[in-house]
Design an enzyme around this catalytic site. Structure first.
Site, PDB file in Angstrom:
ATOM      1  N   GLY A 209      -8.761   3.472   9.071  1.00 56.51           N
ATOM      2  CA  GLY A 209      -7.886   3.575   8.250  1.00 56.51           C
ATOM      3  C   GLY A 209      -6.804   4.552   8.431  1.00 56.51           C
ATOM      4  O   GLY A 209      -7.687   5.724   8.943  1.00 56.51           O
ATOM      5  N   SER A 210      -5.876   4.710   7.850  1.00 56.04           N
ATOM      6  CA  SER A 210      -4.965   5.961   7.859  1.00 56.04           C
ATOM      7  C   SER A 210      -3.467   5.287   7.201  1.00 56.04           C
ATOM      8  O   SER A 210      -3.177   4.065   7.222  1.00 56.04           O
ATOM      9  CB  SER A 210      -4.713   6.495   9.068  1.00 56.04           C
ATOM     10  N   ASN A 211      -2.757   6.390   6.700  1.00 60.22           N
ATOM     11  CA  ASN A 211      -1.274   6.145   6.427  1.00 60.22           C
ATOM     12  C   ASN A 211      -0.565   7.174   7.301  1.00 60.22           C
ATOM     13  O   ASN A 211      -1.059   8.518   7.282  1.00 60.22           O
ATOM     14  CB  ASN A 211      -0.986   6.509   5.061  1.00 60.22           C
ATOM     15  N   ASN A 474      -2.074   0.869   8.827  1.00 61.25           N
ATOM     16  CA  ASN A 474      -2.867   0.037   9.703  1.00 61.25           C
ATOM     17  C   ASN A 474      -2.577  -1.483   9.319  1.00 61.25           C
ATOM     18  O   ASN A 474      -3.301  -2.491   9.103  1.00 61.25           O
ATOM     19  CB  ASN A 474      -4.496  -0.063   8.979  1.00 61.25           C
ATOM     20  N   ARG A 502      -2.280  -1.948   0.743  1.00 59.21           N
ATOM     21  CA  ARG A 502      -1.719  -0.677   0.683  1.00 59.21           C
ATOM     22  C   ARG A 502      -0.558  -0.309   1.773  1.00 59.21           C
ATOM     23  O   ARG A 502       0.423   0.555   1.441  1.00 59.21           O
ATOM     24  CB  ARG A 502      -2.975   0.156   1.472  1.00 59.21           C
TER      25      ARG A 502
END
Length: 742
Positions: A209-211, A474, A502
């Site tokens: 994950g990540s933004n 993601n 998200r």
């Protein structure tokens, strides 16, 4: 003359008398929170300074990684480890096999771009030298970290050890997750049957994950581009922790940001002209294949009607017993044309094997070094297209022109949509989904512009350039920008076109900031509103579902739990009604909502009956733990005793954070996962202006002053002002300088 002038200029910056070899002098300047700024004349010195500084903070972490890469965990810690029976033994069998096969040495024998550039070879060797120098000067018996102080496994390292660490990091979305299944794989009927029981599937880096946002001139109030980095990785896994650093060779390289432990470069960061971040790509970076085994021989398989023998390599593993005695255990590793054979699902008829798109990837460091030297987005794109080393991430970037750029330049198997449709064999409770390995028609193809056969080249990679924004959480490349959906790329790059909560929240946050409807003032991003948006700690599932649940529980103050027991939910209902739907540390209601939502998702019944049961179950959970339903989120979610904000992305939290408390105590057990290195940078005409935050601090040593010092900032939504120019570094009141000579 130009070279001599540059050397004299650096000599003026570096203090102390000139040495016999002026290129050997390296300066390590530490600013607030222990961030090292490494200044050197060449790549040898830059690596030496970085390795020395990293060892000061994390000598035990890298020593532990090297023990793994050398296949020596069983020798020093016994065969079982902390995760279950035989885990160390399986790991050692795999990594010993890699060493004996000369896998990394074979990759190092290649010239760039397939192998590392000369500059990187020198930097990695320098890094090993710097680490070893710290170890030698300090002495193992006097190391500051009690975890390896005086331990025989804290030993000097080699450049090969570091390249092995890099190779392993490149395969984190594939082979690294399957090491237990590879090291423990044995044919059916073997006396020592496998103990590994999980069903492996095609591993995805998006599991991490990540933004990431890159905001262009049309999205910011002042017209300057900005980048937000917010990777989500495990806090306790040394191989996946970030370390913040600033690397400078005057006139050659000046880049600041963070890299993973044991890597010699900035992987997420900026220079004076370009800033970039990465998020975990949703593409597949490897393929599971199902082998049709030959009748009567589980170590042979059939492809196109012809029988092939599995490759095998028997390796010795040294094992420490409970009494401290060392013995040798032999394990045999099995391989096929598609890659290593796995333990799970190996029967007399079928075996599973995994082909990793990053199996031969040491090119990644070439990519990141070239990105760090890029002066605009065109050069950054060229850096990626030339070395093709990005292993498993999307890239989001911006430059001083105000443009933004997105691409999936990761290593992706060349599998057409028709192949995926024709070749995929559905798995079952004990078998993974896999491609049909009985026919070469299901093997990877290739692109003319791909450096490595079997992969897609740059011509097929999704990419987008915009003046407003590119964003990713993601969610696949399709909705990088909602106004310009990406289409036309191979299906293996995108496993679905639906947005998760998200990702949906991230796009809403950008849209609401652009039109000013988020309550943060006039439309358009500023550096301040970018940081405030990041730490808004919004929870989309609560924003869209809390009011309906409150209406339900007000109408039905007694609800039936899953076990049929009547449960009074009036207190919980009042708590949720007062909650502001944010996942702040002091939020009363966030923890209750999280537990409720977990039950709701488990029930897969989003109707009123399912909602009522989920709330009743949540109330009973809190009662069983002796906790009031209005317990603050930060009481349950901590790291090193520090309350943490955020929640998991499945609930629609942008600021992802998960920490599991012990029963009834609120003390974390295995650690945390989520927001790790945060960077909010604005590229102004006067240079970059950045704020950063390394959520767990620079050191994994609990005795270090930089263990959890930034965690306390994270808890209070505070950032660290980055020092980038020489003047900014010199002006830091916390400045500490060490010069390495010789």
């Amino acid at each position: 003359m130009a070279v001599a002038t540059a050397a004299l200029g650096l000599a003026a910056v570096l203090p102390g008398p000139a040495s016999a070899d002026p290129g050997s002098e390296v300066r390590i300047s530490r600013t607030a929170y222990g961030v090292p700024h490494i200044l050197a004349r060449d790549f040898d010195g830059l690596g030496r300074g970085y390795g020395y500084a990293f060892a000061q903070d994390n000598v035990c972490e890298l020593a532990d990684q090297v023990v793994t890469q050398r296949g020596e965990r069983s020798r020093w810690f016994g065969p079982d480890g902390n995760d279950g029976e035989g885990v160390n033994l399986a790991s050692d069998a795999y990594y010993t096999g890699q060493r004996r096969a000369g896998t990394v040495e074979r990759l190092l024998a290649r010239e760039a771009p397939l192998g590392p550039t000369p500059e990187l070879r020198r930097m990695v060797q320098g890094y090993a030298d710097g680490y070893n120098r710290y170890l030698r000067e300090t002495g193992v018996a006097h190391l500051p970290d009690p975890r390896c102080k005086g331990k025989p496994w804290a030993r000097p390292i080699t450049a090969l050890d570091l390249w092995s660490v890099i190779h392993d990091v490149n395969r984190v979305s594939g082979t690294r997750q399957l090491v237990p299944e590879i090291g423990d794989a044995r044919p059916p009927g073997t006396d020592t049957a496998t103990s590994v029981s999980r069903v492996p599937g095609p591993a995805r880096s998006a599991d991490f994950g990540s933004n990431g946002w890159a905001l262009g001139r049309d999205a910011t109030r002042g017209g300057n581009a900005m980048v937000l980095a917010n990777p989500h990785l495990p806090w306790a896994d040394g191989a996946l922790r970030f370390y913040q650093v600033h690397l400078t060779i005057p006139g050659t390289l000046d880049v600041s940001g963070a890299g993973l432990y044991g890597t010699p470069l900035v992987l997420i960061g900026h220079n004076k002209d370009v800033a970039w971040t990465h998020t975990a790509s949703d593409a597949e970076h490897g393929s599971m294949y199902a082998l049709e085994l030959a009748a009567g021989d589980p170590t042979s398989y059939v492809v196109d009607g012809r029988t092939e023998r599995m490759g095998r390599r028997t390796v010795p593993v040294t094992v420490r017993g409970a009494d401290g005695r060392l013995t040798t255990v032999e394990r045999t590793l099995y391989t096929s044309r598609f890659g290593p054979v796995l333990s799970t699902g190996w029967t007399t008829k079928t075996a599973y094997t995994y082909r990793d798109a990053n199996a031969d990837n040491l090119r990644s460091m070439n990519t990141w070094l070239a990105m760090g030297r890029a002066s605009n987005l065109d050069e950054l794109r060229t850096a990626q297209d030339t070395s093709q080393g990005n292993p498993w991430t999307y890239t989001l970037a911006a430059d001083t022109s105000g443009d933004t750029y997105f691409t999936d330049a990761s290593a992706v198997p060349h599998l057409t949509d028709a192949q995926l449709e024709r070749c995929t064999l559905p798995g079952g409770p004990a078998e993974p989904d896999a491609l049909d390995g009985s026919t070469s028609a299901c093997a990877w193809g290739s692109d003319p512009d791909a450096l490595v056969p079997g992969l897609y080249g740059p011509s097929h990679q999704p990419e987008l350039t915009r003046a407003d924004y590119v964003a990713n959480s993601n969610n696949g490349p399709r909705y990088t920008n909602r106004d310009a959906p990406l289409t036309g790329f191979p299906g293996t790059y995108d496993t679905g076109d639906r947005l998760g909560l998200r990702a949906e929240l991230g796009l809403r946050m950008i849209a609401e900031r652009r039109d000013g409807s988020d309550g943060l003032g006039a439309p358009g991003f500023t550096a301040g509103t970018l940081r405030a948006t990041m730490f808004g700690n919004r929870v989309l599932s609560a924003e869209t579902g809390r009011d309906d649940l409150v209406a339900l529980c007000r109408a039905h103050p007694v609800l039936e739990a899953t076990d049929g027991r009547a449960t009074d939910v009036r207190r919980a209902c009042a708590v949720l009604a007062r909650w502001d739907t944010r996942a702040d540390t002091d939020s009363r209601g966030a923890a209750l909502w999280g537990t409720y939502y977990d039950h709701l998702m488990e029930s897969r019944s989003p109707d009123e009956t399912g909602q009522g049961r989920a709330l009743a179950d949540a109330v009973r959970d809190f009662a069983a733990e002796g906790l009031p339903v209005d317990t603050k989120l930060g009481t349950l979610q901590k790291w090193a005793g520090v309350p943490l904000p955020g929640c998991d992305g499945g609930k629609g939290c942008f600021n992802v954070l998960e920490a599991s408390p012990e029963s009834g105590t609120g003390t974390p057990t295995a650690g945390a996962f989520g927001s790790s290195f945060l960077m909010a940078v604005e590229l102004t005409p006067d240079g970059p202006r950045a704020r950063t935050l390394l959520t767990y601090g620079q050191s994994a040593n609990p005795a270090s002053p930089h263990y959890a010092d930034q965690t306390r900032l994270f808890s209070r939504k505070r950032w660290v002002t980055e020092r980038f120019t020489a003047a900014e570094i010199a002006a830091d009141p916390h400045l500490e300088v060490k010069t390495l000579r010789g």
